[in-house]
Enzyme design. Structure first.
Site, PDB file in Angstrom:
ATOM      1  CD1 TRP A  80      -1.543   2.286   2.100  1.00 47.81           C
ATOM      2  CD2 TRP A  80      -3.005   1.428   0.640  1.00 47.81           C
ATOM      3  NE1 TRP A  80      -2.559   3.200   1.939  1.00 47.81           N
ATOM      4  CE2 TRP A  80      -3.470   2.693   1.043  1.00 47.81           C
ATOM      5  CE3 TRP A  80      -3.761   0.692  -0.267  1.00 47.81           C
ATOM      6  CZ2 TRP A  80      -4.647   3.245   0.570  1.00 47.81           C
ATOM      7  CZ3 TRP A  80      -4.938   1.240  -0.740  1.00 47.81           C
ATOM      8  CH2 TRP A  80      -5.370   2.495  -0.330  1.00 47.81           C
ATOM      9  CG  HIS A  81       2.824   2.788   3.442  1.00 45.44           C
ATOM     10  ND1 HIS A  81       3.028   3.973   4.104  1.00 45.44           N
ATOM     11  CD2 HIS A  81       1.839   2.138   4.123  1.00 45.44           C
ATOM     12  CE1 HIS A  81       2.203   4.043   5.144  1.00 45.44           C
ATOM     13  NE2 HIS A  81       1.468   2.930   5.168  1.00 45.44           N
ATOM     14  CG  ASP A  82       6.349   0.525  -3.714  1.00 43.23           C
ATOM     15  OD1 ASP A  82       7.235   1.402  -3.657  1.00 43.23           O
ATOM     16  OD2 ASP A  82       6.192  -0.215  -4.695  1.00 43.23           O
TER      17      ASP A  82
END
Length: 133
Positions: A80-82
Site C-alpha cells: 500500500w505504501h509503495d
C-alpha cells in the site's frame, strides 16, 4: 488465495525487479524491449528479464515467508505504501509515474515517517531478491 495476498504478490514481483512485470500492456512492452521476456531468460546481463516460472517460484517463496513469519498484514501495508507514490499527473511512460514499482526499498522513501517499520518487511523479502535478482 485471498485478494489481499494476490495484490501483495503483484507488488512483490515489482520488488524483485520493477521492470519485470508480466502484466504490462503491449505498447509498454515494446517500449521497454526485452525487459519483459516472459518465456525465456534474456542471455545478456539484463537483470530485468524473468520467466513466468521465476515469478511463480518467487510467489511460492513469498507464500512460505508469509506462512512462516505470519507477516501478511505488514506485506499488505508495504504494498500500500509503495503504491502510494503513484502520480496521475506524470504523463511519462511507466514506471516514471511511480506506483507499486518497489521504490520503497530505497532512501529517502523507506525512511519517511509514514513508512516506519516497513524496513523490516523489506528485509524479510531479501532472500527472494537474492534468489531472483
Amino acid at each position: 488465495m485471498s485478494v489481499k495476498i494476490a495484490a501483495v504478490h503483484v507488488f512483490l514481483a515489482a520488488l524483485i525487479c520493477p521492470t519485470s512485470l508480466a502484466f504490462v500492456s503491449p505498447p509498454q512492452t515494446k517500449q521497454m524491449g526485452s525487459c519483459f521476456s516472459s518465456t525465456s531468460r534474456h542471455k545478456a546481463t539484463n537483470s530485468c528479464a524473468v520467466t513466468v516460472d521465476d515469478l511463480k517460484d518467487a510467489r511460492d517463496m513469498i507464500d512460505s515467508i508469509i506462512d512462516e513469519k505470519n507477516c501478511g498484514p505488514v506485506f499488505v501495508r508495504l504494498a500500500w505504501h509503495d503504491s502510494g507514490t503513484f502520480d496521475k499527473d506524470i504523463k511519462d511512460p511507466w514506471p516514471a509515474a511511480g506506483g507499486a514499482i518497489g521504490s520503497i526499498r530505497f532512501e529517502p522513501e523507506i525512511n519517511h515517517g509514514a513508512n516506519a517499520g516497513l524496513a523490516g518487511a523489506v528485509k524479510l523479502l531479501e532472500p527472494v531478491k537474492a534468489k531472483f535478482p
